[in-house]
Enzyme design. Structure first.
Site, PDB file in Angstrom:
ATOM      1  N   TYR A 161     -25.995  -4.458  47.952  1.00  0.00           N
ATOM      2  CA  TYR A 161     -24.711  -3.770  48.224  1.00  0.00           C
ATOM      3  C   TYR A 161     -23.566  -4.569  47.597  1.00  0.00           C
ATOM      4  CZ  TYR A 161     -20.843  -1.794  51.025  1.00  0.00           C
ATOM      5  OH  TYR A 161     -19.662  -1.213  51.433  1.00  0.00           O
ATOM      6  N   LYS A 165     -20.932  -3.294  44.638  1.00  0.00           N
ATOM      7  CA  LYS A 165     -19.479  -3.214  44.829  1.00  0.00           C
ATOM      8  C   LYS A 165     -18.749  -4.089  43.813  1.00  0.00           C
ATOM      9  CE  LYS A 165     -19.399  -0.183  48.139  1.00  0.00           C
ATOM     10  NZ  LYS A 165     -18.869   1.172  47.875  1.00  0.00           N
TER      11      LYS A 165
HETATM   12  P1  NAP Z   1     -20.700   6.442  56.212  1.00  0.00           P
HETATM   13  O1  NAP Z   1     -20.006   6.651  57.519  1.00  0.00           O
HETATM   14  O2  NAP Z   1     -22.071   5.858  56.168  1.00  0.00           O
HETATM   15  O3  NAP Z   1     -20.734   7.863  55.453  1.00  0.00           O
HETATM   16  C1  NAP Z   1     -21.390   7.914  54.227  1.00  0.00           C
HETATM   17  C2  NAP Z   1     -20.988   9.203  53.531  1.00  0.00           C
HETATM   18  O4  NAP Z   1     -21.588   9.183  52.224  1.00  0.00           O
HETATM   19  C3  NAP Z   1     -21.498  10.432  54.237  1.00  0.00           C
HETATM   20  O5  NAP Z   1     -20.560  11.462  54.048  1.00  0.00           O
HETATM   21  C4  NAP Z   1     -22.795  10.740  53.486  1.00  0.00           C
HETATM   22  O6  NAP Z   1     -23.140  12.120  53.485  1.00  0.00           O
HETATM   23  C5  NAP Z   1     -22.402  10.320  52.084  1.00  0.00           C
HETATM   24  N1  NAP Z   1     -23.523  10.000  51.205  1.00  0.00           N
HETATM   25  C6  NAP Z   1     -24.469   9.034  51.365  1.00  0.00           C
HETATM   26  N2  NAP Z   1     -25.336   9.063  50.330  1.00  0.00           N
HETATM   27  C7  NAP Z   1     -24.908  10.046  49.497  1.00  0.00           C
HETATM   28  C8  NAP Z   1     -25.374  10.581  48.270  1.00  0.00           C
HETATM   29  N3  NAP Z   1     -26.484  10.108  47.693  1.00  0.00           N
HETATM   30  N4  NAP Z   1     -24.696  11.605  47.701  1.00  0.00           N
HETATM   31  C9  NAP Z   1     -23.593  12.128  48.289  1.00  0.00           C
HETATM   32  N5  NAP Z   1     -23.101  11.667  49.457  1.00  0.00           N
HETATM   33  C10 NAP Z   1     -23.752  10.646  50.048  1.00  0.00           C
HETATM   34  O7  NAP Z   1     -19.830   5.567  55.198  1.00  0.00           O
HETATM   35  P2  NAP Z   1     -18.392   4.872  55.398  1.00  0.00           P
HETATM   36  O8  NAP Z   1     -18.559   3.692  56.281  1.00  0.00           O
HETATM   37  O9  NAP Z   1     -17.366   5.919  55.697  1.00  0.00           O
HETATM   38  O10 NAP Z   1     -18.167   4.292  53.925  1.00  0.00           O
HETATM   39  C11 NAP Z   1     -17.544   5.048  52.916  1.00  0.00           C
HETATM   40  C12 NAP Z   1     -17.259   4.153  51.721  1.00  0.00           C
HETATM   41  O11 NAP Z   1     -16.457   3.047  52.137  1.00  0.00           O
HETATM   42  C13 NAP Z   1     -18.501   3.532  51.082  1.00  0.00           C
HETATM   43  O12 NAP Z   1     -18.296   3.428  49.698  1.00  0.00           O
HETATM   44  C14 NAP Z   1     -18.567   2.152  51.701  1.00  0.00           C
HETATM   45  O13 NAP Z   1     -19.247   1.244  50.891  1.00  0.00           O
HETATM   46  C15 NAP Z   1     -17.081   1.840  51.773  1.00  0.00           C
HETATM   47  N6  NAP Z   1     -16.743   0.806  52.752  1.00  0.00           N
HETATM   48  C16 NAP Z   1     -16.959   0.995  54.086  1.00  0.00           C
HETATM   49  C17 NAP Z   1     -16.591  -0.018  54.985  1.00  0.00           C
HETATM   50  C18 NAP Z   1     -16.785   0.135  56.475  1.00  0.00           C
HETATM   51  O14 NAP Z   1     -16.519  -0.872  57.180  1.00  0.00           O
HETATM   52  N7  NAP Z   1     -17.207   1.260  56.986  1.00  0.00           N
HETATM   53  C19 NAP Z   1     -16.037  -1.192  54.504  1.00  0.00           C
HETATM   54  C20 NAP Z   1     -15.844  -1.352  53.153  1.00  0.00           C
HETATM   55  C21 NAP Z   1     -16.199  -0.340  52.282  1.00  0.00           C
HETATM   56  P3  NAP Z   1     -23.988  12.820  54.700  1.00  0.00           P
HETATM   57  O15 NAP Z   1     -23.067  12.843  55.890  1.00  0.00           O
HETATM   58  O16 NAP Z   1     -24.300  14.179  54.172  1.00  0.00           O
HETATM   59  O17 NAP Z   1     -25.192  11.950  54.928  1.00  0.00           O
END
Ligand code: NAP
Length: 255
Positions: A161, A165
């Site tokens: 991961y 990134k």
């Molecule tokens: P999340 O709650 O796990 O949601 C993931 C989303 O991505 C869902 O809508 C899922 O769709 C979709 N997804 C996963 N695989 C996919 C694919 N192959 N094609 C299309 N859609 C796909 O994620 P999140 O925590 O909101 O994170 C969103 C972004 O922010 C990511 O890039 C993550 O790395 C980044 N980020 C998050 C955090 C954090 O603390 N949460 C921190 C830093 C960065 P479904 O619902 O249909 O499964």
């Protein structure tokens, strides 16, 4: 939704990948509130994506849910075609979808590497290419990649991961360099710890939460809505002279 005169993104069309939940959902709703028509992409949770679309429509906005696995390059043209068929243009692409397989380096598998790189890096690269071809015709566009503080700070037991990134930051710079003269800006937004399905279970553990909070000068975990302002800036004409940069939205975590 804001009144038509107040809306910064009136008439714009956005694709947000992974917009069925978490940060992507908040971004989709935020873009729609500023007047953009939004393609709400998802891979597995159709009902959740339809709920986002419904919320946007109830608020007076335009949205459509489109299934596409970002990691499957053969599906990219379908996503682009769906956006063009429904809304006629693409002004904003938010590459938000990402996955993680937490594995200590000594146990890491090639399968997890391939899957993670396919979605987080290869998928972003080639979806951006497909969309940038449309934006090139339009002579304008905004590509916003959602990275992470882990593009510069390694997370324990999550090397693949971290690597994807970090790669996204150079992807952002490389695409920004080639697309600037075509009127397309490419930038990154890198969140810190944000409460979503991805992090909820771990943050429910008081010891883990305390460790995370100790690293955040703002002394709180972020909400998905905290990421939206940075995306709106990079999606709007106010940022037309900003390209190739990464904006950290982390409550000071990297300080
Ligand atoms: P999340 O709650 O796990 O949601 C993931 C989303 O991505 C869902 O809508 C899922 O769709 C979709 N997804 C996963 N695989 C996919 C694919 N192959 N094609 C299309 N859609 C796909 O994620 P999140 O925590 O909101 O994170 C969103 C972004 O922010 C990511 O890039 C993550 O790395 C980044 N980020 C998050 C955090 C954090 O603390 N949460 C921190 C830093 C960065 P479904 O619902 O249909 O499964």
């Amino acid at each position: 939704m804001k009144t038509k005169d107040e809306a910064r993104l009136k008439g714009r069309v956005a694709i947000v990948t992974g917009a069925s939940r978490g940060i992507g959902r908040a971004i989709a709703v935020g873009l729609a509130r500023e007047g953009a028509s939004v393609v709400v992409n998802y891979v597995s949770k159709a009902a959740a994506a339809e709920e986002v679309v419904n919320d946007i429509r109830v608020d007076g906005g335009n949205a459509v849910a489109v299934h596409t696995d970002v990691g499957n390059l053969a599906q990219h043209e379908g996503l682009v075609a769906a956006a063009l068929k429904r809304f006629g243009r693409i002004d904003i692409l938010v590459n938000n979808a990402a996955i993680t397989h937490r594995q200590p380096f000594l146990d890491a598998t090639a399968g997890a590497w391939d899957e993670t790189v396919s979605v987080n890096l290869k998928g972003v690269y080639f979806l951006s290419q497909a969309v940038a071809r449309v934006m090139t015709e339009q002579r304008s566009g905004k590509i916003i990649n959602i990275s992470s503080v882990h593009d510069v700070r390694a997370m324990m037991n999550n090397s693949v991961y971290n690597i994807t990134k970090a790669g996204l930051v150079m992807l952002t710079k490389s695409l920004a360099l080639e697309l600037a003269e075509k009127g397309i800006q490419v930038n990154c937004v890198s969140p810190g710890a944000i409460l979503t399905d991805e992090t909820r279970d771990r943050l429910a553990d008081p010891e883990h939460r305390a460790r995370v909070l100790a690293k955040i000068p703002s002394r709180r975990v972020g909400e998905p809505a905290d990421v939206v302002g940075a995306v709106l800036l990079l999606a709007s004409p106010e940022s037309d002279y900003i390209t190739g940069t990464t904006l950290y939205v982390d409550g000071g975590m990297l300080l």
